[in-house]
Design an enzyme around this catalytic site. Structure first.
Site, PDB file in Angstrom:
ATOM      1  N   THR A   1       0.822  -1.095   0.112  1.00 42.87           N
ATOM      2  CA  THR A   1      -0.051  -0.116   0.093  1.00 42.87           C
ATOM      3  C   THR A   1       0.900   1.328  -0.077  1.00 42.87           C
ATOM      4  OG1 THR A   1       0.146   0.100   2.514  1.00 42.87           O
ATOM      5  CG2 THR A   1      -1.788  -1.075   1.409  1.00 42.87           C
TER       6      THR A   1
ATOM      7  N   LYS B   1     -16.773  16.638   9.210  1.00 43.61           N
ATOM      8  CA  LYS B   1     -17.975  16.353  10.313  1.00 43.61           C
ATOM      9  C   LYS B   1     -18.208  17.756  10.711  1.00 43.61           C
ATOM     10  CE  LYS B   1     -16.154  11.736  11.138  1.00 43.61           C
ATOM     11  NZ  LYS B   1     -14.588  11.885  10.858  1.00 43.61           N
TER      12      LYS B   1
ATOM     13  N   TRP C   1     -22.079  14.717   7.976  1.00 46.04           N
ATOM     14  CA  TRP C   1     -21.068  14.589   7.028  1.00 46.04           C
ATOM     15  C   TRP C   1     -21.265  15.203   5.693  1.00 46.04           C
ATOM     16  CZ3 TRP C   1     -20.435   8.409   7.390  1.00 46.04           C
ATOM     17  CH2 TRP C   1     -19.976   8.298   8.910  1.00 46.04           C
TER      18      TRP C   1
END
Ligand code: ADP
Length: 554
Positions: free
Chosen positions: A185, A438, A443
């Site tokens: 990753t 937030k 959201w």
């Protein structure tokens, strides 16, 4: 139990054998680092891969040894993919754009024994090598060069190895659960982690990822993977191409819009795979010139959200369809692809466009669910937004070298993404959990804000971030790069948003910057932006003038 049907292991050697047997003359075009085009074919790739594997065997590599590559998309890299995996070792593709620290960490974590590299990376390899105790063989992917030897006396040369190889080398019989490739990753948060693909997972991923409702590549296609072979196996393109006998065009290092446009045109490419920023470059290049691409019908786009305005521009102006897909290193990477169902054909044009903007539906072998903060599955109603979890045949279970499972107790992999699913499994990603804004308990999707900003003709690229706010906890701040010649100002963009999102989602500030910081895989580094601009609303509350504010955050 005896099987009533023939049991054969699913392996990369089987893929290559198929390509060599039935598509031997199908061309592989490869652009070298110097820009020259080299032409080979699947038959040649297969015989050269066998020579390489036999040479590696005579170096005494133990089964399962990791062989790293630092290389662009080119024919030798393709041969290494198949030679190493089919010979029973592990191809560990490494992203050369990572920092030296990350490279050292990854190569040592994988304990690579062989390091293949393109000429470009000779200085990097010379710098790294003293800190890579496990690397026994360093192979320059070229013919012999005295100049290179004078810089690194221990060098081996790829073409010499092939000359030493034996043409009658036979692939070992491998169990399909044998590891074949290792991809890390990108480690934008924390240490990079290794994902080890097995022969079985690679073959199943290619089979399912290439269904007609998925990538849909055929023997008649000329496929150009712009996505690097060092990034999640170029999304499986080498394996898909071998499976169907597609012609491959490997573009080398020059991936700017103008170089791509020339290559796509000259090689009559029919389909490409790549991240949005690549296609943005191509779009800009097409707008500057008269060169057209009558054969180039479509591209698969993923890695970050595809702005709908870009997909529309390609379709409307050039008849090129961009298909949106979602995935990650941990899913090999294909998870979902946005192809329509027949019921969507009946929708009004605008609804169809909206449908195509999402990340698509799971291919066979992938299951998705969205869950709430307690891990409880949410309704598949296209509305309920939650944490996206995935499981399937090519999804990581355990990171390389780690004992603990990477899965939840219920056996799902938590993607770190937030989104919705509808009854047919269509996924819409609103954000990464760490990026979503937030605001006062609600959201706000940064992806949605960015798509709206990029649709403004004066904006080239945009990133929305959460900035700390004393009353609402977080509020959106938008960083924008102006389009060439664009004269857009903050007030223009704010009024552009007014018609497009509810008032409470409109960014509190728009800041114009020269460029956005991007990762080695072309993703905007939002953590850097948050570090630079995350306090800007707190500062503005105490009425500091703009120049002072800029000075404080720089
Ligand atoms: P890394 O996680 O190491 O940065 P990956 O290539 O594995 O690299 O990135 C996977 C992530 O990229 C996904 O979890 C998701 O957040 C993002 N991503 C991939 N495809 C899309 C897409 N089509 N739309 C939005 N985000 C995407």
């Amino acid at each position: 139990m005896p099987s009533p049907m023939i049991y054969q292991d699913l392996t990369t050697a089987a893929l290559l054998g198929h390509a060599a047997q039935y598509h031997s003359e199908t061309e592989i075009v490869s652009v070298s680092t110097g820009g020259e085009k080299e032409r080979s074919c699947w038959g040649e790739v297969a015989s050269r891969a066998q020579l390489l594997a036999s040479a590696l065997a005579s170096l005494g590599l133990p089964p399962g040894a990791r062989c790293a590559t630092l290389a662009w998309n080119n024919r030798r890299h393709l041969e290494i993919y198949f030679a190493v995996a089919s010979g029973g070792w592990v191809t560990h593709t490494v992203n050369p754009r990572l920092s030296v620290d990350h490279l050292r960490y990854i190569l040592n974590d994988a304990a690579d024994e062989v390091l293949f590299f393109d000429q470009t990376f000779l200085p990097l390899v010379a710098q790294l090598l003293p800190q890579l105790p496990t690397v026994k063989h360093v192979v320059l992917m070229e013919s012999r060069s005295e100049a290179a030897l004078s810089q690194l006396p221990s060098l081996l040369f790829y073409d010499d190895l092939l000359q030493q190889g034996m043409a009658d080398y036979r692939w070992p019989q491998l169990n399909e659960l044998t590891p074949a490739s290792l991809c890390y990753t990108s480690g934008t948060t924390g240490r990079p982690k290794g994902v080890l693909n097995t022969h079985r997972s690679l073959v199943l991923h290619a089979l399912s990822g290439n269904q007609p409702d998925a990538a849909g590549i055929s023997a008649k296609d000329s496929l150009l993977p712009v996505v690097p072979m060092f990034h999640v196996n170029a999304w499986g393109t080498p394996f898909i191409a071998a499976m169907v006998g597609a012609r491959l065009v490997l573009p080398g290092p020059h991936l700017d819009g103008d170089s791509l446009l020339q290559l796509l045109a000259a090689e009559k490419v029919t389909v490409g795979f790549g991240v949005p920023v690549i296609w943005a470059g191509l779009l800009a290049a097409m707008r500057r010139t008269e060169v057209r691409l009558p054969e180039f019908k479509r591209a698969l786009v993923g890695g970050s959200a595809l702005p709908p305005s870009m997909a529309e521009a390609f379709q409307r102006d050039y008849g090129i369809a961009l298909t949106h897909a979602w995935g990650m290193t941990e899913t090999s990477p294909i998870g979902t692809i946005n192809t329509p169902l027949s019921k969507h054909d009946a929708l009004p044009a605008q609804e169809q466009q909206k449908q195509r903007a999402g990340q698509g539906r799971p291919i066979f072998g992938i299951e998705l669910q969205v869950v709430d903060v307690d891990g409880e599955p949410l309704p598949r109603d296209g509305q309920s937004q939650g944490y996206l979890q995935v499981r399937g045949h090519w999804v990581v279970e355990q990171y390389y070298g780690q004992d603990a499972s990477a899965l939840t107790a219920a056996g799902w992999f938590d993607t770190g993404d937030i989104g919705t699913l509808d009854a047919n499994g269509y996924l819409v990603i609103s954000d990464r959990a760490k990026d979503i804004i937030k605001s006062g308990g609600e959201w706000i999707s940064t992806v949605e804000l960015e798509n709206i900003a990029i649709a403004h003709p004066g904006v080239r690229s945009a990133a929305a971030i959460a900035a700390r706010h004393p009353r609402w906890d977080e509020r959106p701040v938008l960083l924008c790069v102006r389009a060439e010649g664009g004269e857009v100002e903050e007030t223009d963009l704010l009024s552009w948003f007014e018609k497009r999102v509810p008032k409470w989602q409109i960014p509190d500030r728009v800041i114009f910057v020269d460029a956005l910081p991007v990762s080695a895989t072309g993703k905007v580094l939002k953590n850097q932006l948050r570090q630079a601009y995350g306090e800007i609303l707190m500062l503005s509350l105490i009425h500091i003038s703009e120049p002072t504010r800029q000075a404080e955050i720089s």
